[in-house]
Design an enzyme around this catalytic site. Sequence first.
Site, PDB file in Angstrom:
ATOM      1  N   THR A  89      45.680  56.683  63.093  1.00 13.33           N
ATOM      2  CA  THR A  89      45.113  55.617  62.747  1.00 13.33           C
ATOM      3  C   THR A  89      44.413  54.268  63.820  1.00 13.33           C
ATOM      4  O   THR A  89      45.312  54.259  64.412  1.00 13.33           O
ATOM      5  CB  THR A  89      46.912  54.873  61.808  1.00 13.33           C
TER       6      THR A  89
ATOM      7  N   ILE B 201      51.638  53.142  65.485  1.00  6.93           N
ATOM      8  CA  ILE B 201      51.974  54.006  65.729  1.00  6.93           C
ATOM      9  C   ILE B 201      53.842  53.990  66.135  1.00  6.93           C
ATOM     10  O   ILE B 201      53.987  53.371  66.984  1.00  6.93           O
ATOM     11  CB  ILE B 201      51.594  54.584  67.960  1.00  6.93           C
TER      12      ILE B 201
ATOM     13  N   GLN C 205      76.599  58.574  29.165  1.00  6.71           N
ATOM     14  CA  GLN C 205      75.874  59.782  28.547  1.00  6.71           C
ATOM     15  C   GLN C 205      74.276  59.104  29.722  1.00  6.71           C
ATOM     16  O   GLN C 205      73.753  60.041  30.365  1.00  6.71           O
ATOM     17  CB  GLN C 205      75.430  60.349  27.225  1.00  6.71           C
TER      18      GLN C 205
ATOM     19  N   GLN D  55      69.864  51.466  40.457  1.00 11.62           N
ATOM     20  CA  GLN D  55      69.779  51.352  39.305  1.00 11.62           C
ATOM     21  C   GLN D  55      71.265  51.142  39.016  1.00 11.62           C
ATOM     22  O   GLN D  55      72.416  50.503  37.978  1.00 11.62           O
ATOM     23  CB  GLN D  55      68.653  51.743  38.210  1.00 11.62           C
TER      24      GLN D  55
ATOM     25  N   GLU E 194      51.588  59.817  56.891  1.00 11.04           N
ATOM     26  CA  GLU E 194      50.877  61.599  57.422  1.00 11.04           C
ATOM     27  C   GLU E 194      50.119  61.420  55.948  1.00 11.04           C
ATOM     28  O   GLU E 194      49.857  63.074  55.332  1.00 11.04           O
ATOM     29  CB  GLU E 194      52.100  61.686  57.140  1.00 11.04           C
TER      30      GLU E 194
ATOM     31  N   THR F 124      48.601  59.057  52.351  1.00  8.68           N
ATOM     32  CA  THR F 124      49.131  58.704  51.301  1.00  8.68           C
ATOM     33  C   THR F 124      48.978  59.705  50.366  1.00  8.68           C
ATOM     34  O   THR F 124      48.568  61.217  50.338  1.00  8.68           O
ATOM     35  CB  THR F 124      48.575  57.664  50.913  1.00  8.68           C
TER      36      THR F 124
END
Lengths: 385, 261
Positions: free
Chosen positions: A125, A156, A278, A336, A363, A365
């Site tokens: 990259t 890196i 539940q 959540q 590695e 997207t």
Amino acid sequence: MDYFLTEDQLMIKDLAKRIAEERIKPVRAELDEKEEFPKEIIQEMAKSDMFGIFIPEEFGGLGGRCLDLVLAVEELSRICSGVAISFAATALGSFPIILFGSQKQKEKYLPYVASGKSLCAFALTEPDAGSDASGIKTTARMEGGEYILNGTKQWITNGAEADIYTVIALTNPSKGIRGASAFIVEKGTPGFVFGKKEKKMGIRASSTRELVFSNCRIPAENLISKEGMGFMVAMKTLDQSRPGIGAQAIGIAQGAMEEALEYSHQRVQFGQPISSFQAVQHMLADMATQIEAARALVYSVARYMDSGAKEISKESAMTKLFASDVAMQVTINAVQILGGYGYMRDYPVEKMMRDAKITQIYEGTNQIQRNVIALQMLKERAKGR
Amino acid sequence: MEIIVCIKQVPETGNIKINPQTNTLIREGVPSIINPMDMYAIEEGLRIKEKSSGRMTVITMGPPQADAALRESISLGADDAILISDKRFSGADTWATAYTLAQAIKKIGHYDLILCGKQAIDGDTAQVGPELAEMLGIPIATYVRKIEEIDNEHIRVHRMMEDGYDVIDTPMPALLTVVKEINIPRLPSLKGKMKARKAEITVWTADDLNGEPSFYGLQGSPTWVVKIFSPDPRPSGRILTGKTSEMVAELVKGLKETKII
């Protein structure tokens, strides 16, 4: 779920789990908070031969393959993926040498990797070359039997911590990406310095740095494979490493689910544990199902690769794509379930959620993974398979 | 330097169950581990071995399944392991255990240092180490939290005491029992685990030792356990409610009834 692992694989899994729980868990929040590279833990992992897992036996390793590495990365990531990626990035950085290095290069470098004395890093990259790897600008010019590197690599993993860097640079800029070549650059080579240390959202125990090459001279023998093969080396390396990101994602998700399950059993609201509701049960059930599906995919692709399969791009991309999306979903839901507590740094799930995000990005997207998968599907169709 | 480490395999759980008929531990179905205190002895032994390019042998007296504890020791770096196992050794108290270990160590012959954990988490007596030193006729230092100096002739150690620590010198060979402050035990290595899987574990029975047969096992144990029992769970307490004066009266009445006051 029993995945019929071998005795050696169970041994790797158990040891990675022990390292994670006994050595990493007590310090993971601190490492994250201080953005501190886990030097001591890495040394401990080295003593336990963890870095030998992915190195062939003839170079001092254990000769393990994709599934062995996947199991180790998963167990480490279940506790802290910042530490896990510092380990996995060494595998990534060494793959170009393992897959395409000469016998001499393997003999020179791999024993140091196997013993954990040297960490590795993979450098593709650049500021203008992310998803579009063809945008790389770093050059390697041949002069007097040496290559002279110029350019900057960005983001890196293991930057500054690694001793061995596998770097993609252009030997023939006029040919674009087809003029790229792969090189081994050792830390301490004159003209090779480290730039900005990144401040990240997650995986904060890992080191992410810029690599700056200015007239950095390396011997011609440090060329991996041949000139012009750099892009192929990089792509095959990423094919090999993507199940590792899948494993990282499963590990993060598993850790988050376990935290949510435990919390839901302890937390009492409206006079009963929230696990009796539940709404919460269904979230937990979805998490477990998604994780198991991701694990089944990652393990089967790892086994497929270990069977010697040549065409693995599609399957390898699928592991990373699917598992990382699962990790994101599961960690969001874990936060959540823990509610306000989950949002606080006193509990580990907010860290897991931050850590999960990168698995959808690095590695390649997840959008690029879909490109890889679709491209392969169309190729197969054209070939009439 | 030749080092011997004595270890014991113990049940993992703190929830130990006792057979009411025999008053002995029920071991079936309970996972076994190396006594945690012995892990510190193993680690210290390995550190001395690595510094002195010596050898370390781990021994244990126990049933055949104690083989697993010895293999774990090998995975950590022990060179040899000996399992002292015979039905005739069963039911041994600390004296008979120390006697048996002493016979095995005499059979090994040469050694510079013997290391034991301070005590085992099941029996909790802390007696076997000192008894063993006595039977071998060598000096002992208990509760060792640091080895300051060591060579082939002498050793200087720090003993952990309640009000500080003692520094003592002793000639070698010697026996030390160690406390958890001495080190942080290492984790096994993958190569060590592979080696351990294939390792040959020497097994010695009573016939391999030169001891007096009547000193082994239950027969050789001067300690007789009259009764071992799990204490009854504590009954739940009573919570008094109402006015303070009423609660105090009720409390005093209750304490008198139970003869506490």
